[in-house]
Design a protein around this motif. Structure first.
Motif, PDB file in Angstrom:
ATOM      1  N   GLY A  83       0.789  -1.218   0.000  1.00  0.00           N
ATOM      2  CA  GLY A  83       0.000   0.000   0.000  1.00  0.00           C
ATOM      3  C   GLY A  83       0.821   1.267   0.000  1.00  0.00           C
ATOM      4  N   GLN A  84       0.269   2.301  -0.622  1.00  0.00           N
ATOM      5  CA  GLN A  84       0.874   3.631  -0.567  1.00  0.00           C
ATOM      6  C   GLN A  84       0.156   4.532   0.440  1.00  0.00           C
ATOM      7  N   LEU A  85      -1.050   4.170   0.823  1.00  0.00           N
ATOM      8  CA  LEU A  85      -1.779   4.897   1.861  1.00  0.00           C
ATOM      9  C   LEU A  85      -2.719   3.939   2.559  1.00  0.00           C
ATOM     10  N   TRP A  86      -3.066   4.269   3.815  1.00  0.00           N
ATOM     11  CA  TRP A  86      -3.908   3.380   4.617  1.00  0.00           C
ATOM     12  C   TRP A  86      -4.757   4.207   5.560  1.00  0.00           C
ATOM     13  N   LEU A 118       1.341   8.993  14.987  1.00  0.00           N
ATOM     14  CA  LEU A 118       1.523   8.290  13.715  1.00  0.00           C
ATOM     15  C   LEU A 118       2.534   8.982  12.795  1.00  0.00           C
ATOM     16  N   THR A 119       3.134  10.056  13.270  1.00  0.00           N
ATOM     17  CA  THR A 119       4.031  10.861  12.435  1.00  0.00           C
ATOM     18  C   THR A 119       5.127  10.034  11.777  1.00  0.00           C
ATOM     19  N   GLN A 120       5.706   9.118  12.518  1.00  0.00           N
ATOM     20  CA  GLN A 120       6.859   8.369  12.008  1.00  0.00           C
ATOM     21  C   GLN A 120       6.511   7.448  10.839  1.00  0.00           C
ATOM     22  N   TYR A 121       5.244   7.158  10.631  1.00  0.00           N
ATOM     23  CA  TYR A 121       4.855   6.219   9.582  1.00  0.00           C
ATOM     24  C   TYR A 121       4.551   6.902   8.250  1.00  0.00           C
ATOM     25  N   ALA A 122       4.556   8.238   8.227  1.00  0.00           N
ATOM     26  CA  ALA A 122       4.266   8.973   6.994  1.00  0.00           C
ATOM     27  C   ALA A 122       5.559   9.345   6.284  1.00  0.00           C
ATOM     28  N   GLN A 182       4.793  14.514   8.357  1.00  0.00           N
ATOM     29  CA  GLN A 182       3.481  14.731   8.955  1.00  0.00           C
ATOM     30  C   GLN A 182       3.655  15.634  10.168  1.00  0.00           C
ATOM     31  N   ALA A 183       2.790  16.621  10.323  1.00  0.00           N
ATOM     32  CA  ALA A 183       2.913  17.576  11.416  1.00  0.00           C
ATOM     33  C   ALA A 183       2.755  16.894  12.772  1.00  0.00           C
TER      34      ALA A 183
END
Length: 404
Positions: free
Chosen positions: A200-203, A233-237, A320-321
């Motif tokens: 996936g590219q997004l989830w 969740l910042t680290q996963y973007a 991600q902010a």
């Protein structure tokens, strides 16, 4: 045994996530921008509607602003033919789906489609379980550029979810056509840990978003509930890998049966829509619009095409902010940008107006010197400053781009 399988699944995802991200970085290198049919049109989606939406995206300036995907959601299919190939509903898509793709492509746009990792979709029509390779080839032959893959009517455990999503992810890659893969399992199984490894590219990170600021109901997801669930969740973007807090409600104003289920039916205020859009830009979230592009108000169109906010969302660094300040209903987010600039969003979560002044150093712990600060809604630039002011109505925000 189930625990062992879960551990193995997550271990595999962790081991392969970097490799998977590298291989998909050029596909969806920035968050996807486009339009989705679900909340307003549901089973009424048709080829004529999609033609009109594509035309509107070009003529109203949204294409030039960066929007490019026209995404067909659930209830488009008419089942399978005698060779088990998916077919579009023959009444609403009399010329088939390839003709729709050809038209969308002729406008310089891309076409997205929907399916489900089960025999039936959320709407109860034909899904892709057991036909992943065939359906992927079919989508590729039509010219599909984006697949939203849902998880209704499927087993709840993460091991099965990973296996089913990876099977479709592998099938999409095997077609040789670059198809963006949007994993939609609503965040229950923490897809940010494994969705990249599944292709996936997004989830999706939450349940479906509703057209309301805050529901105060555990069974509903207003903008604030969904926004709060993005913390941590910042680290996963990053490029090729995006957390997806669901579609934009901007401009719906209470229209759309799905987005208003259980809400007040009036939708959000203009200030709330502005904050919604700004927060999604700060979060490096996909910008997928739900409203009717053929009939957007000037105010809505101006917001959706705000070049400074879109630049923050589409920044190549892909950060991600994160929240850096939260006190007395004022919340501040910081997003680092590729050229060394920093975007700062000051949000008033209160039901009443708020005003104040924040020191970059003392309040926000930002010590990097900047030559200027641009407020993106008012399009005003302030020369070198170490303080940011805000005067916000209820649920409003202001966004500054701090320039080196």
């Amino acid at each position: 045994m189930k625990t062992i399988c879960l551990f193995f699944c997550l271990l595999l995802a962790t081991y392969t996530s970097i490799k998977a991200q590298d291989s998909t970085a050029m596909l969806c290198a920035t968050p996807p921008m486009g339009w989705n049919s679900w909340n307003l049109f549901e089973e009424k989606v048709s080829d004529s509607l999609l033609h009109e939406i594509a035309d509107a995206m070009v003529t109203n300036g949204m294409k030039d602003a960066g929007y490019k995907y026209i995404i067909i959601d659930d209830l488009w299919t008419g089942g399978r033919d005698n060779k088990n190939r998916l077919i579009a509903d023959p009444v609403r898509f009399p010329n088939g789906m390839k003709a729709v793709a050809d038209y969308v492509h002729s406008k310089g746009l891309k076409l997205g489609i929907y399916s489900d990792a089960a025999p039936l979709t959320c709407g109860g029509v034909t899904g892709s379980y057991g036909f992943e390779e065939l359906d992927a080839k079919t989508f590729a032959s039509w010219g599909i550029d984006y697949l939203k893959y849902d998880y209704c009517n499927a087993p709840e455990d993460v091991t099965t979810a990973f296996a089913r999503y990876k099977k479709m992810g592998d099938a999409l890659k095997a077609t040789g056509r670059p198809i963006v893969y949007a994993i939609c399992e609503w965040g229950q199984r923490k897809p940010w840990l494994w969705a990249s490894a599944a292709g996936g590219q997004l989830w999706r990170t939450t349940w479906d978003l509703r057209d309301t600021w805050q529901s105060n109901n555990k069974n509903l997801t207003g903008i604030m509930e969904v926004f709060d669930q993005q913390e941590g969740l910042t680290q996963y973007a990053g490029p090729g890998s995006w957390n997806d807090p669901d579609l934009l409600m901007v401009g719906l104003y209470g229209k759309g049966s799905s987005s208003n289920a259980g809400t007040n039916g009036k939708g959000c205020t203009p200030a709330e829509y502005k904050s919604h859009f700004a927060l999604w830009c700060m979060l490096a979230a996909p910008l997928i619009v739900n409203s009717d592009l053929r009939h957007l108000s000037a105010e809505t169109l101006q917001l959706l095409t705000n070049k400074d906010l879109i630049a923050v969302n589409q920044d190549s660094l892909g950060k991600q902010a994160e929240t850096i300040y939260k006190k007395e209903d004022i919340q501040v987010l910081k997003k680092e940008l590729a050229n060394g600039d920093v975007a700062i969003c000051i949000l008033n979560r209160s039901n009443s107006p708020k005003s104040g002044l924040l020191s970059l150093q003392k309040d926000l712990d930002i010590w990097k010197p900047f030559t200027a600060a641009k407020e993106v809604f008012q399009n005003k630039t302030v020369k070198k400053t170490d303080k940011l002011s805000y005067q916000l109505e209820a649920h409003a925000c202001t966004v500054y781009r701090m320039m080196r």
